[in-house]
Write a protein that holds these residues in place. Sequence first.
Motif, PDB file in Angstrom:
ATOM      1  N   GLU A 105       0.905  -1.246  -0.031  1.00 57.46           N
ATOM      2  CA  GLU A 105       0.037  -0.024  -0.054  1.00 57.46           C
ATOM      3  C   GLU A 105       0.866   1.417   0.013  1.00 57.46           C
ATOM      4  OE1 GLU A 105      -2.625  -0.155   3.437  1.00 57.46           O
ATOM      5  OE2 GLU A 105      -0.828   0.296   5.147  1.00 57.46           O
ATOM      6  N   ASP A 106       2.118   1.362   0.494  1.00 61.53           N
ATOM      7  CA  ASP A 106       3.011   2.368   0.693  1.00 61.53           C
ATOM      8  C   ASP A 106       3.821   2.409  -0.841  1.00 61.53           C
ATOM      9  OD1 ASP A 106       4.091   4.631   1.819  1.00 61.53           O
ATOM     10  OD2 ASP A 106       5.631   3.677   2.663  1.00 61.53           O
ATOM     11  N   ILE A 107       4.307   1.473  -1.213  1.00 60.60           N
ATOM     12  CA  ILE A 107       5.126   1.370  -2.458  1.00 60.60           C
ATOM     13  C   ILE A 107       4.339   1.554  -3.777  1.00 60.60           C
ATOM     14  CG2 ILE A 107       7.105   0.566  -3.668  1.00 60.60           C
ATOM     15  CD1 ILE A 107       8.108  -0.338  -0.710  1.00 60.60           C
ATOM     16  N   GLY A 108       3.318   0.906  -3.686  1.00 56.05           N
ATOM     17  CA  GLY A 108       2.727   0.465  -5.187  1.00 56.05           C
ATOM     18  C   GLY A 108       3.692   0.087  -6.106  1.00 56.05           C
ATOM     19  N   ASP A 109       3.649   0.644  -7.329  1.00 54.38           N
ATOM     20  CA  ASP A 109       4.427  -0.029  -8.419  1.00 54.38           C
ATOM     21  C   ASP A 109       5.775   1.040  -8.629  1.00 54.38           C
ATOM     22  OD1 ASP A 109       3.787   2.629  -9.202  1.00 54.38           O
ATOM     23  OD2 ASP A 109       2.979   1.941 -10.822  1.00 54.38           O
ATOM     24  N   GLY A 110       6.072   1.806  -7.033  1.00 54.96           N
ATOM     25  CA  GLY A 110       7.495   1.936  -7.200  1.00 54.96           C
ATOM     26  C   GLY A 110       7.534   3.259  -6.561  1.00 54.96           C
ATOM     27  N   ASP A 111       8.693   3.434  -5.760  1.00 55.75           N
ATOM     28  CA  ASP A 111       8.872   4.619  -4.773  1.00 55.75           C
ATOM     29  C   ASP A 111       9.892   5.719  -5.724  1.00 55.75           C
ATOM     30  OD1 ASP A 111       9.754   6.664  -2.941  1.00 55.75           O
ATOM     31  OD2 ASP A 111      10.960   5.477  -1.560  1.00 55.75           O
ATOM     32  N   ILE A 112       8.784   6.613  -6.461  1.00 50.22           N
ATOM     33  CA  ILE A 112       9.408   7.530  -7.262  1.00 50.22           C
ATOM     34  C   ILE A 112      10.377   8.647  -6.613  1.00 50.22           C
ATOM     35  CG2 ILE A 112       7.638   7.230  -8.659  1.00 50.22           C
ATOM     36  CD1 ILE A 112       6.358   9.797  -8.017  1.00 50.22           C
ATOM     37  N   THR A 113      10.146   8.884  -5.402  1.00 49.03           N
ATOM     38  CA  THR A 113      11.108   9.759  -4.788  1.00 49.03           C
ATOM     39  C   THR A 113      12.316   9.234  -4.436  1.00 49.03           C
ATOM     40  OG1 THR A 113       9.104  10.902  -3.683  1.00 49.03           O
ATOM     41  CG2 THR A 113      11.137  11.606  -3.060  1.00 49.03           C
ATOM     42  N   ALA A 114      12.388   8.124  -3.893  1.00 48.39           N
ATOM     43  CA  ALA A 114      13.824   7.460  -3.737  1.00 48.39           C
ATOM     44  C   ALA A 114      14.453   7.254  -4.878  1.00 48.39           C
ATOM     45  CB  ALA A 114      13.592   6.157  -3.088  1.00 48.39           C
ATOM     46  N   GLN A 115      13.902   7.150  -6.232  1.00 45.27           N
ATOM     47  CA  GLN A 115      14.599   7.081  -7.572  1.00 45.27           C
ATOM     48  C   GLN A 115      15.169   8.289  -7.720  1.00 45.27           C
ATOM     49  OE1 GLN A 115      11.189   5.493 -10.366  1.00 45.27           O
ATOM     50  NE2 GLN A 115      11.118   3.687  -9.081  1.00 45.27           N
ATOM     51  N   LEU A 116      15.123   9.167  -6.968  1.00 44.88           N
ATOM     52  CA  LEU A 116      15.915  10.592  -7.429  1.00 44.88           C
ATOM     53  C   LEU A 116      17.433  10.367  -7.149  1.00 44.88           C
ATOM     54  CD1 LEU A 116      13.333  13.259  -6.225  1.00 44.88           C
ATOM     55  CD2 LEU A 116      13.973  12.553  -8.617  1.00 44.88           C
ATOM     56  N   GLN A 167      12.166  -7.490   3.090  1.00 43.69           N
ATOM     57  CA  GLN A 167      11.441  -7.532   1.947  1.00 43.69           C
ATOM     58  C   GLN A 167      11.772  -6.404   0.939  1.00 43.69           C
ATOM     59  OE1 GLN A 167       7.161  -8.158   2.423  1.00 43.69           O
ATOM     60  NE2 GLN A 167       7.289  -9.396   4.200  1.00 43.69           N
ATOM     61  N   VAL A 168      12.092  -5.250   1.674  1.00 46.00           N
ATOM     62  CA  VAL A 168      12.580  -4.222   0.682  1.00 46.00           C
ATOM     63  C   VAL A 168      13.921  -4.474   0.149  1.00 46.00           C
ATOM     64  CG1 VAL A 168      13.298  -1.717   0.475  1.00 46.00           C
ATOM     65  CG2 VAL A 168      11.262  -2.320   1.891  1.00 46.00           C
ATOM     66  N   ASP A 169      14.949  -4.934   0.907  1.00 43.98           N
ATOM     67  CA  ASP A 169      16.311  -5.033   0.499  1.00 43.98           C
ATOM     68  C   ASP A 169      16.963  -6.103   1.462  1.00 43.98           C
ATOM     69  OD1 ASP A 169      19.034  -5.193  -0.496  1.00 43.98           O
ATOM     70  OD2 ASP A 169      19.060  -2.853  -0.718  1.00 43.98           O
ATOM     71  N   PRO A 170      17.241  -7.198   1.149  1.00 42.19           N
ATOM     72  CA  PRO A 170      17.861  -7.904   2.188  1.00 42.19           C
ATOM     73  C   PRO A 170      19.302  -7.764   2.469  1.00 42.19           C
ATOM     74  CG  PRO A 170      17.270  -9.227   0.046  1.00 42.19           C
ATOM     75  CD  PRO A 170      16.721  -8.017  -0.062  1.00 42.19           C
ATOM     76  N   GLU A 171      19.823  -6.954   1.601  1.00 41.48           N
ATOM     77  CA  GLU A 171      21.178  -6.472   2.035  1.00 41.48           C
ATOM     78  C   GLU A 171      21.502  -5.414   2.705  1.00 41.48           C
ATOM     79  OE1 GLU A 171      23.153  -5.769  -2.059  1.00 41.48           O
ATOM     80  OE2 GLU A 171      23.061  -7.738  -2.712  1.00 41.48           O
ATOM     81  N   VAL A 172      20.263  -4.695   3.202  1.00 37.97           N
ATOM     82  CA  VAL A 172      20.377  -3.812   4.268  1.00 37.97           C
ATOM     83  C   VAL A 172      20.808  -4.585   5.667  1.00 37.97           C
ATOM     84  CG1 VAL A 172      19.113  -2.213   5.691  1.00 37.97           C
ATOM     85  CG2 VAL A 172      18.939  -2.106   3.359  1.00 37.97           C
ATOM     86  N   GLN A 173      21.663  -3.722   6.496  1.00 43.75           N
ATOM     87  CA  GLN A 173      22.154  -4.270   7.574  1.00 43.75           C
ATOM     88  C   GLN A 173      21.742  -3.590   8.668  1.00 43.75           C
ATOM     89  OE1 GLN A 173      26.535  -4.652   7.385  1.00 43.75           O
ATOM     90  NE2 GLN A 173      26.575  -6.379   6.216  1.00 43.75           N
ATOM     91  N   LEU A 174      21.033  -4.210   9.651  1.00 46.68           N
ATOM     92  CA  LEU A 174      20.314  -3.335  10.872  1.00 46.68           C
ATOM     93  C   LEU A 174      21.460  -3.910  12.131  1.00 46.68           C
ATOM     94  CD1 LEU A 174      16.684  -3.945  10.407  1.00 46.68           C
ATOM     95  CD2 LEU A 174      18.083  -2.012   9.525  1.00 46.68           C
ATOM     96  N   THR A 175      21.381  -2.886  12.839  1.00 47.74           N
ATOM     97  CA  THR A 175      22.209  -3.056  14.328  1.00 47.74           C
ATOM     98  C   THR A 175      21.124  -2.415  15.308  1.00 47.74           C
ATOM     99  OG1 THR A 175      24.248  -2.709  13.184  1.00 47.74           O
ATOM    100  CG2 THR A 175      24.371  -2.395  15.561  1.00 47.74           C
ATOM    101  N   TRP A 176      20.764  -3.390  16.149  1.00 45.49           N
ATOM    102  CA  TRP A 176      19.770  -2.913  17.274  1.00 45.49           C
ATOM    103  C   TRP A 176      20.562  -2.668  18.216  1.00 45.49           C
ATOM    104  CZ3 TRP A 176      14.841  -1.677  16.855  1.00 45.49           C
ATOM    105  CH2 TRP A 176      14.135  -2.004  15.819  1.00 45.49           C
ATOM    106  N   HIS A 177      20.090  -1.504  19.164  1.00 45.05           N
ATOM    107  CA  HIS A 177      20.735  -0.932  20.410  1.00 45.05           C
ATOM    108  C   HIS A 177      19.778  -1.225  21.348  1.00 45.05           C
ATOM    109  CE1 HIS A 177      24.115   0.644  18.449  1.00 45.05           C
ATOM    110  NE2 HIS A 177      23.538   0.990  17.610  1.00 45.05           N
ATOM    111  N   VAL A 178      18.605  -1.757  21.361  1.00 44.25           N
ATOM    112  CA  VAL A 178      17.560  -2.180  22.110  1.00 44.25           C
ATOM    113  C   VAL A 178      16.913  -3.418  21.956  1.00 44.25           C
ATOM    114  CG1 VAL A 178      17.124   0.338  22.823  1.00 44.25           C
ATOM    115  CG2 VAL A 178      15.688  -0.602  20.919  1.00 44.25           C
TER     116      VAL A 178
END
Length: 279
Positions: free
Chosen positions: A21-32, A63-74
């Motif tokens: 519902e958020d991305i639809g057929d593509g995030d046009i702003t991020a494509q900048l 789901q957006v990008d499995p290559e993103v690395q998250l580091t949790w501090h909590v």
Amino acid sequence: MLTEHDLKDTIRQSVAIALAEDIGDGDITAQLIPLTQSGHARVITRQSAIVCGTDWVNEVFRQVDPEVQLTWHVHDEQAVVPDQLLFEARGKARSLLTAERAALNFLQTLSGTATISRHYADLVKDTGVRLLDTRKTLPGLRRAQKYAVTCGGCFNHRIGLYDAFLIKENHILACGGIAAAIQTAKQNEPGKPVELEVENLAQLEEALAASADIVMLDNFSLEDMRTAVKTTAGRAKLEASGGINEDTLYAIAATGVDYISIGALTKHCQAVDLSLRLI
């Protein structure tokens, strides 16, 4: 009760719907942003809260990008203070910004639910009562919010209409009486808890005589609740319900009822104020 398997399926499905519902057929702003540009984001809370929703955030970025690395501090159930760092994310800048809103929506909403649940739990922490949620949840987030309630120190009532009986006034009328409703429930689904709502002490006696497992005392006075506790004497569990708020909660807990159900745990939650910034 929620199982780990239930939550995993719920998280995958909820995240997929949120992203669609958020991305639809593509995030046009991020494509900048150039596709190869990397980014490093930090997420902080701007207010005190109880953290909940880390697995939902992880799934959004997966789901957006499995290559993103998250580091949790909590971690879930942890109390945090304003300006505290919650997590960091590293990867393609496009991916970080596309995932941002869905990830924060889950985290802020579930943390809000956990935070109000902790508030109510703390009000009666020196009593033996268990505070229960209700089915008054955000559509599509039933299991997520019920998980958040437990992170805040409260407990789950039935998950839905399928895992336990809650026989109310209209059910009683349609079934032909309290005894008939309880008997039919036990015949139809043996082994599933049978709870019945009563509006006075006479109905309580009927429910006990018909062997209800739990009796919900709907809008009982404190005096009648105390009488109900003495009358029941362990023959069934008692749950207080109806218009209960933080001002009336402790006095009700002190009557000796086993449970208090509070719709506010899920329907009155206020999202926690979070902020994501690229650095």
